[in-house]
Write an enzyme that holds these catalytic residues in place. Structure first.
Site, PDB file in Angstrom:
ATOM      1  N   LYS A 265       2.306  -4.083   6.585  1.00 28.31           N
ATOM      2  CA  LYS A 265       2.699  -4.014   5.283  1.00 28.31           C
ATOM      3  C   LYS A 265       4.104  -4.117   5.105  1.00 28.31           C
ATOM      4  CE  LYS A 265      -1.413  -4.648   3.326  1.00 28.31           C
ATOM      5  NZ  LYS A 265      -1.608  -5.985   2.582  1.00 28.31           N
TER       6      LYS A 265
ATOM      7  N   SER B  18       0.820  -1.174  -0.091  1.00 28.53           N
ATOM      8  CA  SER B  18       0.100  -0.046  -0.050  1.00 28.53           C
ATOM      9  C   SER B  18       0.994   1.062  -0.017  1.00 28.53           C
ATOM     10  CB  SER B  18      -0.804   0.130   1.305  1.00 28.53           C
ATOM     11  OG  SER B  18      -1.493   1.248   1.329  1.00 28.53           O
TER      12      SER B  18
ATOM     13  N   TYR C 106      -1.556  -1.664  11.089  1.00 30.05           N
ATOM     14  CA  TYR C 106      -1.638  -2.008   9.583  1.00 30.05           C
ATOM     15  C   TYR C 106      -0.664  -1.692   8.703  1.00 30.05           C
ATOM     16  CZ  TYR C 106      -3.267  -1.658   4.975  1.00 30.05           C
ATOM     17  OH  TYR C 106      -3.519  -1.662   3.486  1.00 30.05           O
TER      18      TYR C 106
END
Ligand code: UD1
Length: 337
Positions: free
Chosen positions: A152, A124, A148
């Site tokens: 990643k 992302s 989060y």
């Protein structure tokens, strides 16, 4: 030969399964349906003549993952399955690290044990935070502001380390903001909680389910004061995965991170205008406080994707709004879970 698509019932995974099927590849979808519906897989099957197998598996269950590799002739993997809600990750960090990292580690073990050496991985643009230089290129500094985001970044590092020493090659795709839906109107985004991304909320206002849209921040240093993002049509994004897989199968070596965006920034107010054009609805809005944790603006440098993948986005913001609206109108309750 088949491509394993983890999280293939999800928003991006299901569109990618269709795009893979269009190239004649058979697909094996694994999904645990915590944030998706088996009906998405039915929709995928209706859109392709390729074989689409479905196995309900939690990727954190290593034994179950090994059984999938034993059962199907998997030659490549596209890995989407992960928790993805930023705010929830702040509330439940252990659950996020456990799920997003355990699932990746189990998958990598199964790939290595079975001699499967091609991986396309979902990452992302969140890894860039607020970039200092725009458009943001892959060599920009990375970091994370939520569990989060850390999952990643950690996933990128794990894959890079594995590819350095084992017979595995990977394309790590850093997505910008995926929106839109399949042009058939039968496949789209179906968040199982109250949406908090912009476009699903805009569409709820357009169809009268919600009275007004809250625009988070009117005083950013941007074209009109509202936040700017690089929205990318989910079908363009799906096609980028196919291009990435082609490059891996063609002999690319090692792990590389590649931006997948359009290279164009669109403000919240510009997006509302595009949604008005697509829907014919008024879409009333109010300018509110900035949302905690939001950045002002980002958009992608797209040169590496063009050079390495031979891929560029072809769909614009009007295409995105039109297709998202068609999905919303045809499926007011999503897949109706
Ligand atoms: C969010 C996630 C990001 C994830 C991405 C996936 C956060 C902090 N970031 O990014 O990690 O990869 O979704 O699509 O959650 N906006 C409004 N009103 C709303 C909702 C949003 O004005 O009701 C604005 C936001 O302030 C932002 C833009 O719309 O400027 C896009 O927001 P959103 O769709 O939530 O995406 P991101 O915040 O970019």
């Amino acid at each position: 030969m088949a491509v394993l698509v983890t999280g293939g019932a999800g928003y991006i995974g299901s569109h990618t399964a269709v795009a893979l099927g269009e190239t004649g590849r058979d697909v094996v979808i694994v999904d645990n349906f915590v944030n998706s519906s088996p009906r998405a897989v039915e929709a995928v099957r209706a859109l392709t003549t390729a074989e689409v197998a479905l196995v309900e598996v939690d990727l954190c269950d290593g034994e179950a993952v090994r059984r999938v590799f034993a059962q199907y002739p998997i030659t490549e993997v596209v890995h989407f399955a992960a928790h993805k809600a930023v705010a929830e990750s702040v509330e439940k960090p252990v659950a996020y690290y456990r799920n997003n990292l355990d699932s990746l580690l189990g998958l990598l073990e199964a790939m290595l044990d079975n001699g499967v050496g091609s991986l396309v991985h979902s990452s992302s643009c969140t890894v860039y935070g607020q970039p200092e230089v725009l458009p943001v290129s892959e060599s920009a500094p990375v970091g994370a502001e939520s569990p989060y985001g850390w999952t990643k970044l950690m996933s990128e590092q794990i894959i890079t380390d594995v590819c350095a020493v084992r017979p595995m090659d990977a394309m790590i795709l850093r997505y910008f903001n995926p929106v839109g839906a399949h042009p058939s109107g039968t496949l789209g985004e179906d968040p199982n909680d109250i949406p908090n991304n912009l476009v699903p909320l805009v569409m709820e206002v357009a169809c009268g389910r919600r009275e007004t849209l809250q625009v988070f921040g009117g005083d950013y240093d941007t074209v009109d004061g509202s936040g700017v993002r690089d929205y990318i049509h989910v079908v363009d994004l799906a096609e980028a995965h196919v291009a990435a897989l082609d490059v891996l199968v063609g002999g690319h070596r090692g792990a590389v991170a590649v931006n997948v965006g359009t290279g164009t920034g669109t403000s919240v107010l510009e997006l509302i205008e595009a949604a008005r054009r697509a829907t014919g609805a008024a879409i009333p809005y109010e300018i509110c406080e900035r949302r905690a944790g939001d950045i002002a603006k980002t958009w992608a440098a797209t040169d590496l994707a063009a050079e390495l993948l031979g891929w560029r986005a072809t769909r614009d913001i009007d295409d995105m709004m039109r297709d998202h609206w068609r999905w919303q109108c045809q499926n007011p309750d999503g897949y109706g879970r």
